[in-house]
Structure formats: C-alpha cells, structure tokens
Design an enzyme around this catalytic site. Structure first.
Site, short mmCIF file in Angstrom:
data_model
loop_
_atom_site.label_atom_id
_atom_site.label_comp_id
_atom_site.label_asym_id
_atom_site.label_seq_id
_atom_site.Cartn_x
_atom_site.Cartn_y
_atom_site.Cartn_z
N GLY A 1 0.66 -6.70 15.68
CA GLY A 1 2.06 -6.68 15.23
C GLY A 1 2.94 -6.05 16.29
O GLY A 1 2.47 -5.63 17.35
N LEU B 1 -1.56 0.40 10.24
CA LEU B 1 -0.20 -0.16 10.32
C LEU B 1 -0.08 -1.49 9.60
O LEU B 1 1.03 -1.98 9.38
CB LEU B 1 0.20 -0.36 11.79
CG LEU B 1 0.74 0.85 12.57
CD1 LEU B 1 -0.36 1.90 12.80
CD2 LEU B 1 1.34 0.44 13.89
N TYR C 1 8.70 -3.14 -2.09
CA TYR C 1 8.20 -2.63 -0.81
C TYR C 1 8.22 -1.10 -0.82
O TYR C 1 7.23 -0.45 -0.49
CB TYR C 1 9.05 -3.18 0.33
CG TYR C 1 8.62 -2.70 1.69
CD1 TYR C 1 7.43 -3.15 2.26
CD2 TYR C 1 9.38 -1.79 2.41
CE1 TYR C 1 7.02 -2.70 3.51
CE2 TYR C 1 8.99 -1.34 3.67
CZ TYR C 1 7.82 -1.80 4.21
OH TYR C 1 7.42 -1.35 5.44
#
Ligand code: UDP
Length: 326
Positions: A10, A76, A149
C-alpha cells in the site's frame, strides 16, 4: 531483525518497507493488492532481505507462518479511503475488524511486538481541536456508512488494548492524520492526489462543500519515521499515539495552492456535499492533532511544509503522466 508489514504494497506500507530495508532489516510483506499495488514494491523486489506474499490477512495458516518468522509486526492492512468505505461498507467492516482480530490472536500466541495503525477518523466530528488521544470520540449515526470505518478502527484499538492489558501483549497504536506523498492515489477519495491530477489534466478541481473544512497533512516519510521509532520505544507500549502534522489548512486553500504550483488554468468547482457520494455522507469541519505525546516519546517534530509536500507530489504525478508504464 525481521519485520512483517501487512498492507506492505500500500501507499504507507511500501514506504515503511523501504525504510526498514534501508536500516538493514529483513522485511516480509503481505498484501492482497485490493488498494495497494505491485508497482509500489517493484523496486524492493530484488533486495536480498525482502520477500512478499500476495494474499489476504484472512488466510490464517499463512499468517501464522509469517508472524512466526517475524520479530516485529506492523499491521497496516485495512480498507481505507472515504469513497471506498462509503461504497463498500461490508468489506470495510470485515477487513478492518476480522483482519485485525486474526492478526492480534496470532501475534499473541507467539508473543511478538505489534504496532497497529488506526486513524484520526476515530475522533469523528468532534470540534474540540486539537484532538488528544484520551478525548471523547464523537461519531455519527449507523445509517451513515462513513462511521463504520471510525467504529471498526475503534474496535481494533479496543481489542489491541485488551490484549495488552489481559495478556501483556506489547502493542502500540498509532492514529494517523491525513498522510500524503508521491504514489498515493485518488481512486479511493483522497483529496490531494485527486486535485493534483485534475489540475494536471486541466479538468475542474472538485472541492466538496464550501472548502472551508480543514485538515493537517503529513509527509509519508515523516509518518514512517514515527512508526519506526515508536516500535523501538519501550514507553510507547500500551499507548495510543497521534501522528500528524501541525499546519492546519482549508481544502479550498489546498486547491488554490495546487493551481498555483502546477500553473493550471483549471477552475475550482464547488460540489455540494449531498452530491458527492449520497445523501448520507457527512464531512468533518476541522481535524488537527495534539502531538505532544509523540513529541515526548520519540521527539516527533514534523517539519515538511505543505508547499514542499505538494511540489513532490506534483513532480511525481507529472513524471507518471510522461511515462505511465514506469
Ligand atoms: N475533498 C474534496 N475534494 C475531493 C476529495 C476530497 O474537497 O475531490 C475533501 C473531503 O470532503 C474532505 C477533505 O477533502 O473534507 C479530505 O478528504 P480525504 O478523503 O482526503 O480525507 P478525510 O476526509 O479522511 O480527511
């Protein structure tokens, strides 16, 4: 030393993997390429201390093996980006809660040290800036998908802290505030790559609402520095730590700077919030971290100004436009 970086292909993970390799560490990466990209780790692939696996963190036997081999785990991997969250709430909740649950359970079995990246999103729509780690969280209703989220990241934090308290697992939690830099993409909603690419293409710069909402943007290299140092700081164990910049700036000012720095003749187009995703979308007015804890623990002192950050991103995007396959 071997680190496992989940989400290592990412945007942030790939910078972290590279920085650890530069420090002489062995680095393993796992990434399912859902939002990450193999391009992000292309230049690391030939490094003798680097290996990577394209798979999901939900693959328990594989994760058990990777965690067993590592001394430190940087977790992560997550579903990120407001657009993606609003459009794929099931995936957001599943990846962010189930994924972290799997990682923590396996890490606890092997008693390894783990750093988990959370998000400034957990502060929600609080106006009580600057946000301190022990402030109340102010979240919106469950009918607004965006809050899934924040809730999923908050659950991750609760779970990590529960492992720390109950099982003495050495965990560190970092709340990241709007991390930016070259290689970040706009496809999942992130404002800076979107506006820069619009400016370079000569299309209108889409500013949501009146553009007076503010953020503080942090250079990805400074964030990675903080992640590396927090992992090595014994006093950070069991702590939640804000990692973010100090320069509060409105989104309209960002758009104007991007126009100026690119020399673009694109106009700035204001898009009412209701028209952005759907009627259930909500934006935050201000978001500013209190970074006293990070300063005290590791001497964190972000100093890259927004103009320098934007220049780096613009140069990278221009180079990509000129040579898209590089
Ligand atoms: N934003 C914008 N135009 C865009 C994308 C985002 O004006 O094309 C705004 C968005 O509404 C928010 C800010 O920029 O107020 C930062 O958005 P981003 O998704 O990058 O991060 P977050 O909302 O998580 O801070």
């Amino acid at each position: 030393m071997r680190a496992l970086v989940t989400g290592g292909a990412g945007f942030i993970g790939s910078y972290l993997a590279e920085a650890l390799l530069q420090k002489g560490w062995n680095v393993s990466v796992i990434d399912d390429l859902s939002t990450g990209s193999i391009k992000n780790i292309d230049r690391l692939k030939s490094h003798p201390n680097f290996d990577y696996t394209i798979d999901t963190i939900m693959n328990i036997p594989l994760m058990a093996e990777l965690i067993d081999r590592a001394d430190y785990i940087y977790h992560l991997a997550a579903t990120v980006g407001v657009r993606l969250i609003v459009e794929s709430p099931v995936r957001t909740i599943e990846t962010n809660i189930k994924g972290t649950e799997i990682v923590l359970e396996l890490v606890a079995k092997k008693n390894k040290k783990i750093l988990i990246t959370s998000s400034s999103e957990v502060y929600g729509k609080s106006n009580n800036v600057p946000f301190k780690e022990d402030d109340d969280l102010v979240l919106g209703p469950t009918i607004r998908a965006r809050w899934s989220y924040a809730c999923s990241k908050a659950i991750d934090e609760f779970l990590a802290l529960a492992y720390y308290r109950e099982k003495k697992l050495p965990v560190i939690i970092c709340r990241l505030f709007n991390t930016v830099g070259p290689r970040q993409i706009g496809a999942y909603g992130m404002v800076i790559p979107r506006l820069v690419s619009q400016a370079l293409c000569g299309t209108p710069l889409t500013v949501y609402g009146d553009g007076r909402q503010t953020r503080t943007f942090t250079d990805v290299c400074e964030v990675v520095w903080a992640l590396r140092h927090l992992m090595q700081e014994p006093a950070a164990i069991g702590e939640v730590v804000n990692i973010g910049g100090m320069e509060e700036i409105s989104i309209l000012a960002i758009a104007q700077k991007i126009k100026e720095l690119t020399g673009s003749s694109s106009e700035i187009q204001f898009i009412p919030i209701d028209e952005v995703y759907d009627k259930n979308f909500e934006d935050m007015g201000r978001r500013v971290p209190d970074i006293e804890k990070a300063r005290r623990l590791i001497g964190f002192n972000p100093h890259t100004g927004i103009d320098d950050i934007l220049r780096k991103i613009i140069a990278h995007m221009k180079a990509e436009c000129a040579n898209p396959s590089a």
